[in-house]
Write an enzyme that holds these catalytic residues in place. Sequence first.
Site, PDB file in Angstrom:
ATOM      1  N   ASN A   1      31.917 -26.083  -5.142  1.00 36.24           N
ATOM      2  CA  ASN A   1      32.120 -27.217  -5.457  1.00 36.24           C
ATOM      3  C   ASN A   1      31.359 -28.510  -5.232  1.00 36.24           C
ATOM      4  OD1 ASN A   1      34.682 -29.493  -5.962  1.00 36.24           O
ATOM      5  ND2 ASN A   1      33.995 -29.762  -3.777  1.00 36.24           N
TER       6      ASN A   1
ATOM      7  N   TYR B   1      22.333 -34.594 -14.208  1.00 33.92           N
ATOM      8  CA  TYR B   1      23.687 -33.823 -13.753  1.00 33.92           C
ATOM      9  C   TYR B   1      24.132 -32.997 -14.962  1.00 33.92           C
ATOM     10  CZ  TYR B   1      28.658 -33.786 -13.017  1.00 33.92           C
ATOM     11  OH  TYR B   1      29.982 -33.726 -12.572  1.00 33.92           O
TER      12      TYR B   1
ATOM     13  N   ALA C   1      21.997 -31.362 -17.163  1.00 37.04           N
ATOM     14  CA  ALA C   1      21.228 -30.030 -17.114  1.00 37.04           C
ATOM     15  C   ALA C   1      21.663 -29.208 -15.863  1.00 37.04           C
ATOM     16  CB  ALA C   1      19.805 -30.479 -16.672  1.00 37.04           C
ATOM     17  N   SER C   2      22.102 -29.917 -14.894  1.00 38.78           N
ATOM     18  CA  SER C   2      22.570 -28.807 -13.789  1.00 38.78           C
ATOM     19  C   SER C   2      23.935 -28.267 -14.113  1.00 38.78           C
ATOM     20  CB  SER C   2      22.970 -29.605 -12.341  1.00 38.78           C
ATOM     21  OG  SER C   2      23.901 -30.627 -12.451  1.00 38.78           O
TER      22      SER C   2
HETATM   23  P1  NAI Z   1      33.161 -36.134  -4.439  1.00 37.23           P
HETATM   24  O1  NAI Z   1      31.791 -36.899  -4.199  1.00 37.23           O
HETATM   25  O2  NAI Z   1      34.405 -36.758  -3.997  1.00 37.23           O
HETATM   26  O3  NAI Z   1      32.953 -34.726  -3.639  1.00 37.23           O
HETATM   27  C1  NAI Z   1      31.812 -34.055  -3.634  1.00 37.23           C
HETATM   28  C2  NAI Z   1      31.642 -33.178  -2.158  1.00 37.23           C
HETATM   29  O4  NAI Z   1      30.432 -32.618  -2.253  1.00 37.23           O
HETATM   30  C3  NAI Z   1      31.570 -34.378  -1.019  1.00 37.23           C
HETATM   31  O5  NAI Z   1      32.596 -33.957  -0.161  1.00 37.23           O
HETATM   32  C4  NAI Z   1      30.240 -34.380  -0.614  1.00 37.23           C
HETATM   33  O6  NAI Z   1      29.948 -34.711   0.863  1.00 37.23           O
HETATM   34  C5  NAI Z   1      29.874 -33.044  -0.878  1.00 37.23           C
HETATM   35  N1  NAI Z   1      28.416 -32.769  -1.106  1.00 37.23           N
HETATM   36  C6  NAI Z   1      27.471 -33.137  -1.977  1.00 37.23           C
HETATM   37  N2  NAI Z   1      26.351 -32.938  -1.537  1.00 37.23           N
HETATM   38  C7  NAI Z   1      26.264 -32.215  -0.516  1.00 37.23           C
HETATM   39  C8  NAI Z   1      25.303 -31.536   0.284  1.00 37.23           C
HETATM   40  N3  NAI Z   1      24.106 -31.604   0.033  1.00 37.23           N
HETATM   41  N4  NAI Z   1      25.795 -30.677   1.335  1.00 37.23           N
HETATM   42  C9  NAI Z   1      27.238 -30.373   1.469  1.00 37.23           C
HETATM   43  N5  NAI Z   1      28.092 -31.130   0.799  1.00 37.23           N
HETATM   44  C10 NAI Z   1      27.687 -32.079  -0.171  1.00 37.23           C
HETATM   45  O7  NAI Z   1      33.324 -35.751  -5.888  1.00 37.23           O
HETATM   46  P2  NAI Z   1      34.218 -34.803  -6.668  1.00 37.23           P
HETATM   47  O8  NAI Z   1      34.806 -35.682  -7.935  1.00 37.23           O
HETATM   48  O9  NAI Z   1      35.260 -34.284  -6.032  1.00 37.23           O
HETATM   49  O10 NAI Z   1      33.497 -33.542  -7.261  1.00 37.23           O
HETATM   50  C11 NAI Z   1      33.468 -32.300  -6.730  1.00 37.23           C
HETATM   51  C12 NAI Z   1      32.927 -31.497  -7.873  1.00 37.23           C
HETATM   52  O11 NAI Z   1      33.559 -31.486  -9.220  1.00 37.23           O
HETATM   53  C13 NAI Z   1      31.521 -31.724  -8.191  1.00 37.23           C
HETATM   54  O12 NAI Z   1      30.430 -30.588  -8.441  1.00 37.23           O
HETATM   55  C14 NAI Z   1      31.529 -32.609  -9.457  1.00 37.23           C
HETATM   56  O13 NAI Z   1      30.245 -32.489 -10.066  1.00 37.23           O
HETATM   57  C15 NAI Z   1      32.898 -32.011 -10.061  1.00 37.23           C
HETATM   58  N6  NAI Z   1      33.462 -32.831 -11.141  1.00 37.23           N
HETATM   59  C16 NAI Z   1      34.071 -33.540 -10.802  1.00 37.23           C
HETATM   60  C17 NAI Z   1      34.659 -34.492 -12.002  1.00 37.23           C
HETATM   61  C18 NAI Z   1      35.508 -35.705 -11.601  1.00 37.23           C
HETATM   62  O14 NAI Z   1      36.079 -36.065 -12.638  1.00 37.23           O
HETATM   63  N7  NAI Z   1      35.686 -35.920 -10.460  1.00 37.23           N
HETATM   64  C19 NAI Z   1      34.616 -33.994 -13.394  1.00 37.23           C
HETATM   65  C20 NAI Z   1      33.772 -32.848 -13.455  1.00 37.23           C
HETATM   66  C21 NAI Z   1      33.146 -32.491 -12.610  1.00 37.23           C
END
Ligand code: NAI
Length: 256
Positions: free
Chosen positions: A94, A159, A161-162
């Site tokens: 995630n 993003y 692309a990933s």
């Molecule tokens: P968020 O920013 O609240 O959560 C992302 C989490 O990943 C955070 O806890 C962050 O600390 C962790 N993280 C990021 N880079 C890291 C690293 N190098 N090492 C360890 N942890 C790391 O964002 P959200 O919205 O909860 O996103 C979660 C997933 O859902 C992501 O993959 C995002 O692309 C995807 N997503 C979110 C959408 C949304 O509407 N919020 C829509 C589509 C996808």
Amino acid sequence: MSTRNSPPGRIEGKVAIVTGGGSGIGLAIAEKFTQAGIETVIVGRDEKKLSQAKEKLGKKCHPIICDLSNLSTIPSFVCDVTRQFGQIDILVNNAGINMKKIIEEVTDEDFQKVITTNLTAVFVVSREVVKQMVKQGSGSIINISSMAAQYGLPKVIAYSASKTAIDGMTRAMAVELGPKGIRVNAIAPGFIITDMTDKALNSDPERKAKVFNRTPMGHMGQTSDIGDAALFLASDAAKYITGVVLPVDGGNSIGF
Ligand code: NAI
């Protein structure tokens, strides 16, 4: 402990890893998992966020600090989980980052940073966890994709692309690992209320209006909607489902 959140089949006592489980969608997934009795390891960089999550989720939640963009540290954290719990049944990839810039301004480093976290780290974590799942002859891997892989979104080139690569990797892994008893699926969240979308949409009212116009259900999703879908895909209720990318998006991906 069985709760009303438990899906059909035995999920209690299973062991899950949720990357980025300290906030947003990952935290909601970890909450559904712990409520269903799953020992849930949450992985993230931010110690404070992880301990707040632990406080909220209780004794079935197990935080591990690891910066996943530091790829060489991944095998040892997966080894620690195997040593501590003896098994890994569920992996939710995630953790992710976004970066909004017009294409001309995206540097090589910007692009690579997003790819490393959103794609390469997902591959490395999966590879290490798969080694254990193959020994068990079972497992469920869930990758968190995005609408950015369903249609073209401007200003999020790395993003997009990933996440498109994540969908391809999901299918390739599902085909390769199905015979070994491991299911691999993805969830494509629509627009879900989190810090990430707050930043991306509140700074861009035009984009926000567009999101609502093409979402038949007319509102953004809750992080718990993704948690419910992840619990379903992790459970035996989904035992014949592999290789799918499941949109949880209020119809956004098919919106006119
Ligand atoms: P968020 O920013 O609240 O959560 C992302 C989490 O990943 C955070 O806890 C962050 O600390 C962790 N993280 C990021 N880079 C890291 C690293 N190098 N090492 C360890 N942890 C790391 O964002 P959200 O919205 O909860 O996103 C979660 C997933 O859902 C992501 O993959 C995002 O692309 C995807 N997503 C979110 C959408 C949304 O509407 N919020 C829509 C589509 C996808």
